[in-house]
Design a protein around this motif. Sequence first.
Motif, PDB file in Angstrom:
ATOM      1  N   ASP A 152       0.807  -1.224   0.000  1.00 39.27           N
ATOM      2  CA  ASP A 152       0.000   0.000   0.000  1.00 39.27           C
ATOM      3  C   ASP A 152       0.841   1.274   0.000  1.00 39.27           C
ATOM      4  OD1 ASP A 152      -2.239  -1.454  -0.142  1.00 39.27           O
ATOM      5  OD2 ASP A 152      -2.883  -1.186   1.933  1.00 39.27           O
ATOM      6  N   ILE A 153       2.002   1.262   0.683  1.00 39.18           N
ATOM      7  CA  ILE A 153       2.765   2.512   0.722  1.00 39.18           C
ATOM      8  C   ILE A 153       3.147   2.939  -0.688  1.00 39.18           C
ATOM      9  CG2 ILE A 153       3.716   2.600   3.056  1.00 39.18           C
ATOM     10  CD1 ILE A 153       6.235   1.282   1.956  1.00 39.18           C
ATOM     11  N   LEU A 154       3.385   1.977  -1.580  1.00 36.89           N
ATOM     12  CA  LEU A 154       3.716   2.364  -2.957  1.00 36.89           C
ATOM     13  C   LEU A 154       2.471   2.483  -3.826  1.00 36.89           C
ATOM     14  CD1 LEU A 154       7.030   0.663  -4.023  1.00 36.89           C
ATOM     15  CD2 LEU A 154       6.590   2.843  -2.956  1.00 36.89           C
ATOM     16  N   ARG A 155       1.508   1.582  -3.573  1.00 33.98           N
ATOM     17  CA  ARG A 155       0.307   1.595  -4.407  1.00 33.98           C
ATOM     18  C   ARG A 155      -0.475   2.890  -4.215  1.00 33.98           C
ATOM     19  NH1 ARG A 155      -4.184  -1.452  -5.897  1.00 33.98           N
ATOM     20  NH2 ARG A 155      -4.884  -1.961  -3.813  1.00 33.98           N
ATOM     21  N   SER A 156      -0.475   3.430  -2.999  1.00 32.05           N
ATOM     22  CA  SER A 156      -1.222   4.662  -2.736  1.00 32.05           C
ATOM     23  C   SER A 156      -0.598   5.843  -3.467  1.00 32.05           C
ATOM     24  CB  SER A 156      -1.284   4.940  -1.237  1.00 32.05           C
ATOM     25  OG  SER A 156       0.007   5.205  -0.738  1.00 32.05           O
ATOM     26  N   LEU A 157       0.628   5.677  -3.968  1.00 32.46           N
ATOM     27  CA  LEU A 157       1.265   6.744  -4.749  1.00 32.46           C
ATOM     28  C   LEU A 157       1.113   6.497  -6.242  1.00 32.46           C
ATOM     29  CD1 LEU A 157       4.525   6.972  -2.652  1.00 32.46           C
ATOM     30  CD2 LEU A 157       2.731   8.676  -2.718  1.00 32.46           C
ATOM     31  N   GLY A 158       0.408   5.437  -6.590  1.00 30.41           N
ATOM     32  CA  GLY A 158       0.171   5.152  -7.991  1.00 30.41           C
ATOM     33  C   GLY A 158       1.246   4.308  -8.639  1.00 30.41           C
ATOM     34  N   ALA A 159       2.033   3.562  -7.849  1.00 27.65           N
ATOM     35  CA  ALA A 159       3.098   2.729  -8.411  1.00 27.65           C
ATOM     36  C   ALA A 159       2.515   1.510  -9.115  1.00 27.65           C
ATOM     37  CB  ALA A 159       4.051   2.282  -7.311  1.00 27.65           C
TER      38      ALA A 159
END
Lengths: 255, 286
Positions: A152-159
Amino acid sequence: MNDTARKILAPTLFIVAILGFWEWAVWYNDLPDFRMASPSDLIPRYVQFWDLFLVKSWETLWRTVVGLGLAVVVGTLIGMVMGFSQFAREGLYPILVGFNAIPKATVVPIVALMFVGQHDFNTVLIAFMISFFPIAVSVSIGLSTLEPEYRDILRSLGASNFTIFWKIALPKTLPEFFGALKVAVTLAFIGTNLMEIVSPHGRGLGDLFDSGRISADYPLMFAVLFALAALGILLFYVVVFLERIFAGWAERSPG
Amino acid sequence: MQTDPSHYMIELREVTHAYKTKAGPLPVLDNLSIKIPENSFCAVVGPSGCGKSTLTRLVSGLMKPNEGQVWLHNKLVTSPRPTVGMAFQNPVLLEWRTILQNILLPLEIVKSPMSKAEAVERAHHLLDLVGLTGFAEKRPSELSGGMRQRASLCRSIIHKPDVLILDEPFGALDAFTREDLWCTMHDLRAQEPFTCLLITHDLRESVFLADQVVVMSGRPAHAQYVLDVDIPGKRTLDDLYAPKAVEMLATLRHQIQVAQGRTTDEDAPPPPPKPARSQPIPGAMQ
């Protein structure tokens, strides 16, 4: 005593002690060398066949390493597929377990018949078959147990999924991967020797072992075992070395 | 369906959401509406399992609601966006990176006008702000739980997000560390403009940090009560023991009990100012 000195001295001490005891036990029981060879019997064999030992060790070593490399690539790929897709995991798991349960000694003659004369290829194939399983399982477990927050830490940035795999999932799985690789190293050796001994084709330390057996040269057989152990230790510590470079962060400093 | 832009930084409009389970749909949110103005701090409290974490996933765009809309900065949220920062109860620092590399992680994903040097300088500045001066080159395993959470906070705002979503980031810390971090949060807000949505179980935390506290009802949750925290000026921990804060805490406690279905407003011991919507929730946690 400092750390480095202990790391060298301790194993040396134990090896000398064990060899000493062995030598003594053979001498005390007055065993002939066709029943039990003693360490002192081995030295003449190494002297006599040194060139042969070098050539055969190399043949065993490179085929093991290639088989292991193949196991790393294929095992990681299978592990990735199983780690990311529950469907694939549930579908492939029983097949992998079944495949792993087949004693590879029974596969050797089949492979030898299937690819007649392709000795190097066959040997690499068996080394691969016997060693990819732990790698596939550990990679799949490492990936499937990734905590959702890490994603989530990366997915929430659109990764993208690939970025998440590359930056988080892959490095996080490295300690498990190296754990499995240590098991796979020894397994790959077993695979190579299985091929060399069960389907003799005049290559590798397995062949030297076989010559010892045929000519009832017990000390030579033991000498081969020691050479195999030495190669095993060598490869194992190469893996440990790589682990320290790529996954050294997972090692907690004591205290 | 409404499509006009929101005037708030974060706005949830009649959001309804249910999870699919083997036993059928599990409704989590029911007509939840929350409005958060720009640069203000909103805390959401509620009984456990009332869908607070679902709320963070909706606002961050990790999930889409079944019904209703989530607006962020005048834009309808349909997917994750780089103007959001997140921190969780688990600090999720990457063990193979140094603290500095961990903090810079979002900038590897988000395009930022900052140069590499500026980013590093900003990271050091944030580390100073949260009291981690000199820890940039350490590994996460060398830090205590509270220090890791501080580093995680730095990472969540390194890319200058306009919205910060905090999902119980102080929940796993001991009481003293937690209070320290509350003060750190105030220091950060004094320096960095962002709108904050904080999910918490700690009523004192919500009153100390937030401008408004939303009490969620039991599942499926709606906004049962909204408390405006009117403590002007720089807040100190002492403010929590002032009569005004004690009264607010009593009100919140009561509202939580209502949300849990343990009491109704009729037999309310503290006089709650203006109960918004409250009734015993059928099937709420007992």
